[in-house]
Design a protein around this motif. Structure first.
Motif, short mmCIF file in Angstrom:
data_model
loop_
_atom_site.label_atom_id
_atom_site.label_comp_id
_atom_site.label_asym_id
_atom_site.label_seq_id
_atom_site.Cartn_x
_atom_site.Cartn_y
_atom_site.Cartn_z
N ALA A 31 0.84 -1.20 0.00
CA ALA A 31 0.00 0.00 0.00
C ALA A 31 0.88 1.26 0.00
O ALA A 31 0.60 2.22 -0.74
CB ALA A 31 -0.94 0.01 1.20
N LEU A 32 1.94 1.24 0.80
CA LEU A 32 2.85 2.39 0.81
C LEU A 32 3.61 2.51 -0.51
O LEU A 32 3.87 3.63 -0.97
CB LEU A 32 3.81 2.29 2.01
CG LEU A 32 3.14 2.51 3.37
CD1 LEU A 32 4.13 2.25 4.49
CD2 LEU A 32 2.55 3.91 3.48
N PHE A 33 3.94 1.38 -1.13
CA PHE A 33 4.57 1.43 -2.45
C PHE A 33 3.65 2.17 -3.42
O PHE A 33 4.08 3.05 -4.17
CB PHE A 33 4.85 0.03 -2.99
CG PHE A 33 5.88 -0.77 -2.23
CD1 PHE A 33 6.81 -0.18 -1.39
CD2 PHE A 33 5.93 -2.16 -2.37
CE1 PHE A 33 7.76 -0.93 -0.72
CE2 PHE A 33 6.87 -2.92 -1.71
CZ PHE A 33 7.79 -2.31 -0.88
N PHE A 34 2.37 1.81 -3.40
CA PHE A 34 1.41 2.47 -4.29
C PHE A 34 1.26 3.94 -3.94
O PHE A 34 1.12 4.78 -4.83
CB PHE A 34 0.04 1.78 -4.24
CG PHE A 34 -0.10 0.68 -5.23
CD1 PHE A 34 -0.30 0.95 -6.58
CD2 PHE A 34 -0.01 -0.64 -4.84
CE1 PHE A 34 -0.41 -0.07 -7.51
CE2 PHE A 34 -0.11 -1.67 -5.76
CZ PHE A 34 -0.32 -1.38 -7.10
N HIS A 35 1.30 4.25 -2.66
CA HIS A 35 1.15 5.64 -2.26
C HIS A 35 2.29 6.49 -2.81
O HIS A 35 2.07 7.61 -3.25
CB HIS A 35 1.07 5.74 -0.73
CG HIS A 35 0.37 6.96 -0.26
ND1 HIS A 35 -1.00 7.08 -0.25
CD2 HIS A 35 0.86 8.14 0.18
CE1 HIS A 35 -1.33 8.28 0.20
NE2 HIS A 35 -0.21 8.94 0.46
N VAL A 36 3.49 5.94 -2.79
CA VAL A 36 4.65 6.68 -3.31
C VAL A 36 4.57 6.85 -4.82
O VAL A 36 4.70 7.96 -5.33
CB VAL A 36 5.98 5.98 -2.91
CG1 VAL A 36 7.16 6.56 -3.68
CG2 VAL A 36 6.20 6.12 -1.41
N ILE A 37 4.33 5.77 -5.55
CA ILE A 37 4.34 5.91 -7.02
C ILE A 37 3.14 6.69 -7.54
O ILE A 37 3.20 7.24 -8.63
CB ILE A 37 4.49 4.55 -7.75
CG1 ILE A 37 3.29 3.64 -7.51
CG2 ILE A 37 5.80 3.88 -7.39
CD1 ILE A 37 3.32 2.35 -8.32
N GLY A 38 2.09 6.76 -6.75
CA GLY A 38 0.92 7.53 -7.17
C GLY A 38 0.88 8.95 -6.65
O GLY A 38 -0.04 9.71 -6.96
N ALA A 39 1.89 9.34 -5.88
CA ALA A 39 1.88 10.66 -5.24
C ALA A 39 1.83 11.80 -6.24
O ALA A 39 1.22 12.84 -5.98
CB ALA A 39 3.10 10.82 -4.33
N ASP A 40 2.45 11.63 -7.41
CA ASP A 40 2.46 12.70 -8.41
C ASP A 40 1.25 12.65 -9.33
O ASP A 40 1.14 13.43 -10.27
CB ASP A 40 3.75 12.68 -9.21
CG ASP A 40 3.95 11.39 -10.01
OD1 ASP A 40 3.10 10.48 -9.92
OD2 ASP A 40 4.98 11.29 -10.69
N GLY A 41 0.32 11.73 -9.06
CA GLY A 41 -0.90 11.65 -9.84
C GLY A 41 -0.80 10.77 -11.07
O GLY A 41 -1.79 10.57 -11.77
N VAL A 42 0.39 10.24 -11.34
CA VAL A 42 0.59 9.41 -12.53
C VAL A 42 1.44 8.20 -12.14
O VAL A 42 2.49 8.35 -11.52
CB VAL A 42 1.33 10.19 -13.64
CG1 VAL A 42 1.61 9.31 -14.84
CG2 VAL A 42 0.56 11.43 -14.04
N ILE A 43 0.98 7.02 -12.51
CA ILE A 43 1.79 5.82 -12.34
C ILE A 43 2.29 5.44 -13.72
O ILE A 43 1.54 4.93 -14.55
CB ILE A 43 1.00 4.68 -11.67
CG1 ILE A 43 0.57 5.09 -10.27
CG2 ILE A 43 1.86 3.41 -11.62
CD1 ILE A 43 -0.25 4.05 -9.53
N ASP A 44 3.57 5.75 -13.96
CA ASP A 44 4.19 5.47 -15.25
C ASP A 44 4.44 3.98 -15.42
O ASP A 44 4.57 3.25 -14.43
CB ASP A 44 5.53 6.20 -15.35
CG ASP A 44 5.38 7.71 -15.36
OD1 ASP A 44 4.42 8.21 -15.97
OD2 ASP A 44 6.23 8.38 -14.73
#
Length: 161
Positions: A31-44
């Motif tokens: 969940a924290l992994f997702f929170h980090v990669i999604g923080a900028d609004g885009v998951i590349d």
């Protein structure tokens, strides 16, 4: 008390607490992994690929088991109201060295797309703070993640420049 309420609500929905096959610590981490990669609004795509590789390597899972863990972590992140519910689980489960390693993993995800985004930076900083990882250890973990990613260190509040 809150965990008992959650368990009761899961039972009402017909879910089992370990339906994903993952333990709470693994789900909290993902969940924290997702929170980090999604923080900028885009998951590349690079971030998604790095996430899968990191989960395979760190948690030794693949295939259906990995997919269930990813889905559980992503759902937990979507439903979360704060970071504390995840960091508190990890704080109980991880030794100090493992906490620093976890922060390094977060940095590696933050840099997976090849650049730094201030929102991702802030999320990692906040998670490190909630997990009791010192500023020094957080900076060293960031520098190791940068070196591992082959990215030149950027001027930042953490780098002292």
């Amino acid at each position: 008390m809150l965990d008992q309420i959650r368990s009761f609500l899961r039972e009402l929905k017909g879910e089992t607490p370990q339906e994903s096959g993952a333990n709470d610590t693994d789900v909290a981490a993902v969940a924290l992994f997702f929170h980090v990669i999604g923080a900028d609004g885009v998951i590349d795509p690079e971030e998604s690929e790095k996430l899968r590789a990191l989960i395979a390597q760190e948690y030794n899972v693949e295939g259906t088991e990995m997919q269930k863990l990813i889905e559980a972590g992503e759902q937990a992140d979507r439903e979360a109201v704060d970071l504390y519910q995840f960091t508190s689980v990890l704080n109980r489960a991880l030794e100090p060295e493992a906490k620093v390693h976890f922060i390094e993993l977060l940095w590696s995800l933050a840099y997976a797309d090849g650049h730094r985004h201030e929102l991702e930076d802030h999320v990692v900083w906040r998670i490190a703070d909630l997990m009791g990882v010192s500023s020094r250890d957080r900076v060293l973990a960031r520098q190791r993640a940068l070196a591992s990613a082959g990215i030149e260190d950027e001027a930042s509040p953490d780098s002292g420049s």
